[in-house]
Scaffold this motif. Sequence first.
Motif, PDB file in Angstrom:
ATOM      1  N   VAL A   1     -67.811  15.148 -62.084  1.00 20.51           N
ATOM      2  CA  VAL A   1     -67.004  16.354 -62.285  1.00 20.51           C
ATOM      3  C   VAL A   1     -66.171  16.684 -61.052  1.00 20.51           C
ATOM      4  O   VAL A   1     -65.048  17.166 -61.165  1.00 20.51           O
ATOM      5  CB  VAL A   1     -67.905  17.534 -62.675  1.00 20.51           C
ATOM      6  N   ASP A   2     -66.716  16.400 -59.859  1.00 17.80           N
ATOM      7  CA  ASP A   2     -65.953  16.672 -58.632  1.00 17.80           C
ATOM      8  C   ASP A   2     -64.672  15.850 -58.594  1.00 17.80           C
ATOM      9  O   ASP A   2     -63.604  16.365 -58.259  1.00 17.80           O
ATOM     10  CB  ASP A   2     -66.809  16.352 -57.407  1.00 17.80           C
TER      11      ASP A   2
ATOM     12  N   LEU B   1     -62.151  17.198 -61.108  1.00 18.12           N
ATOM     13  CA  LEU B   1     -61.464  18.406 -60.621  1.00 18.12           C
ATOM     14  C   LEU B   1     -60.346  18.010 -59.657  1.00 18.12           C
ATOM     15  O   LEU B   1     -59.229  18.550 -59.723  1.00 18.12           O
ATOM     16  CB  LEU B   1     -62.482  19.323 -59.941  1.00 18.12           C
ATOM     17  N   THR B   2     -60.635  17.049 -58.767  1.00 17.00           N
ATOM     18  CA  THR B   2     -59.604  16.592 -57.823  1.00 17.00           C
ATOM     19  C   THR B   2     -58.452  15.930 -58.562  1.00 17.00           C
ATOM     20  O   THR B   2     -57.282  16.207 -58.286  1.00 17.00           O
ATOM     21  CB  THR B   2     -60.210  15.590 -56.823  1.00 17.00           C
TER      22      THR B   2
ATOM     23  N   SER C   1     -56.328  18.571 -60.356  1.00 13.85           N
ATOM     24  CA  SER C   1     -55.529  19.458 -59.501  1.00 13.85           C
ATOM     25  C   SER C   1     -54.485  18.687 -58.709  1.00 13.85           C
ATOM     26  O   SER C   1     -53.341  19.117 -58.604  1.00 13.85           O
ATOM     27  CB  SER C   1     -56.433  20.271 -58.575  1.00 13.85           C
ATOM     28  N   VAL C   2     -54.864  17.537 -58.148  1.00 12.32           N
ATOM     29  CA  VAL C   2     -53.922  16.771 -57.322  1.00 12.32           C
ATOM     30  C   VAL C   2     -53.034  15.888 -58.192  1.00 12.32           C
ATOM     31  O   VAL C   2     -51.803  15.960 -58.128  1.00 12.32           O
ATOM     32  CB  VAL C   2     -54.670  15.912 -56.282  1.00 12.32           C
TER      33      VAL C   2
ATOM     34  N   ILE D   1     -50.301  19.036 -58.414  1.00 13.60           N
ATOM     35  CA  ILE D   1     -49.408  18.996 -57.251  1.00 13.60           C
ATOM     36  C   ILE D   1     -48.465  17.791 -57.306  1.00 13.60           C
ATOM     37  O   ILE D   1     -47.269  17.922 -57.046  1.00 13.60           O
ATOM     38  CB  ILE D   1     -50.252  18.968 -55.960  1.00 13.60           C
TER      39      ILE D   1
ATOM     40  N   PRO E   1     -69.238  21.927 -59.066  1.00 12.40           N
ATOM     41  CA  PRO E   1     -68.179  21.030 -58.622  1.00 12.40           C
ATOM     42  C   PRO E   1     -67.105  21.765 -57.836  1.00 12.40           C
ATOM     43  O   PRO E   1     -66.768  22.909 -58.157  1.00 12.40           O
ATOM     44  CB  PRO E   1     -67.602  20.495 -59.929  1.00 12.40           C
ATOM     45  N   GLY E   2     -66.587  21.103 -56.822  1.00 11.64           N
ATOM     46  CA  GLY E   2     -65.531  21.719 -56.041  1.00 11.64           C
ATOM     47  C   GLY E   2     -65.790  21.603 -54.564  1.00 11.64           C
ATOM     48  O   GLY E   2     -66.772  21.011 -54.142  1.00 11.64           O
TER      49      GLY E   2
ATOM     50  N   PHE F   1     -61.203  20.624 -50.514  1.00 12.33           N
ATOM     51  CA  PHE F   1     -60.002  19.892 -50.911  1.00 12.33           C
ATOM     52  C   PHE F   1     -59.412  20.468 -52.186  1.00 12.33           C
ATOM     53  O   PHE F   1     -58.233  20.807 -52.247  1.00 12.33           O
ATOM     54  CB  PHE F   1     -60.353  18.406 -51.100  1.00 12.33           C
ATOM     55  N   GLN F   2     -60.264  20.609 -53.215  1.00 18.33           N
ATOM     56  CA  GLN F   2     -59.782  21.121 -54.493  1.00 18.33           C
ATOM     57  C   GLN F   2     -59.270  22.556 -54.343  1.00 18.33           C
ATOM     58  O   GLN F   2     -58.208  22.909 -54.877  1.00 18.33           O
ATOM     59  CB  GLN F   2     -60.890  21.076 -55.538  1.00 18.33           C
TER      60      GLN F   2
ATOM     61  N   VAL G   1     -55.858  22.730 -52.743  1.00 14.01           N
ATOM     62  CA  VAL G   1     -54.778  22.376 -53.668  1.00 14.01           C
ATOM     63  C   VAL G   1     -54.480  23.543 -54.605  1.00 14.01           C
ATOM     64  O   VAL G   1     -53.321  23.827 -54.922  1.00 14.01           O
ATOM     65  CB  VAL G   1     -55.155  21.109 -54.456  1.00 14.01           C
ATOM     66  N   ILE G   2     -55.529  24.265 -55.046  1.00 11.72           N
ATOM     67  CA  ILE G   2     -55.312  25.381 -55.973  1.00 11.72           C
ATOM     68  C   ILE G   2     -54.575  26.525 -55.261  1.00 11.72           C
ATOM     69  O   ILE G   2     -53.671  27.145 -55.831  1.00 11.72           O
ATOM     70  CB  ILE G   2     -56.647  25.841 -56.583  1.00 11.72           C
TER      71      ILE G   2
ATOM     72  N   ILE H   1     -46.870  27.708 -54.807  1.00 17.00           N
ATOM     73  CA  ILE H   1     -45.788  26.953 -55.448  1.00 17.00           C
ATOM     74  C   ILE H   1     -45.327  27.668 -56.717  1.00 17.00           C
ATOM     75  O   ILE H   1     -44.132  27.755 -57.000  1.00 17.00           O
ATOM     76  CB  ILE H   1     -46.253  25.513 -55.749  1.00 17.00           C
TER      77      ILE H   1
END
Lengths: 191, 138
Positions: free
Chosen positions: A50-51, A54-55, A58-59, A63, B33-34, B37-38, B41-42, B48
């Motif tokens: 899940v980590d 999530l990355t 989001s990335v 982004i 989770p998290g 880094f995440q 970005v948020i 943005i």
Amino acid sequence: MEAIINMALLTLLALVTVAIITQRSLIGVVILAGIYSFLMASVMIVLDAVDVALTEASVGAGISTVLLLGALHLTKTREIAIPRPKAGPILLSLVVGVALVWGGARIAALGDPNTAIHLHVGPYYLEHAVAETNVPNIVTAILADYRGFDTLGETTVIFTAGVGVLLLLKGLRRRGAGSDEAETNREEKMD
Amino acid sequence: MNADLIQRIATKLILPFIMLFALYVQFHGESSPGGGFQAGVIVAAAVILVSITFGQTVAKKIAPWGLIERMIPLGVLIFAGTGIVSLLNGANYLDYSVLAHDSVHGHEYGIIIVEIGVLITVAGAMIALFYAFVERGR
């Protein structure tokens, strides 16, 4: 059930990849790449990572899409068509593809507990991480504590990227219409 | 910049939740989770979104260049500085055991501190990238 979800996601991934290759409009390519990232994030969730999901969401989907659209804003948005496909690159792609399939068929089965990654430090982390760090999410404990050097290195990479962008931007500004100070003054007047 | 009415209203409504979610991902990252880094970005995504909807002038009031320029090295300094503090307390570099009265709490605090460092650098770098593209286009 998991097999069906996996098959659906992987089929969609393949379709999106083909669409990215055939698409000539670069805006379309960027949007499709975003969709690819979201599908990839779904695959990661099915794999219980899940980590990473999530990355990726989001990335990869967030982004990156915005930054690539920003880059397209500065360039042309249509890919220049290649007049005639050349034999060399196609042959190279085929060889790499066959090598990947050949290699992929030989890696250990997914989740096999007897592979090297599950026998080295993994069990130690699973047994001791919560007791040693009081952090229930073992992924966070490994990233920030046991593998702290790696994460420091990663953060330094992000730092380097940010500084590189700032240096490039400052150079461009000085060569451009006005100096830093002039630009700041103009903005203050606008406020 | 004249964004669509729906986009402007929706941005105003959704913005606090994006920031709250970033904080949740950051500080609940130890249990769910998290992580830095995440969350970074948020946070960048929120700035943005403001920039896209209301324009660069408004976005720069929230996150001016001066702040972004300082955020990028500050995060790395917090991370690397935690390692130096460990060294000064007689442990190995980035060994968090000595940061608190006992080893377990030291590790917990160490993780929280370095995650904040990661958040600051990542958010700064991502916003800088976006600003760079936007200002080049003017």
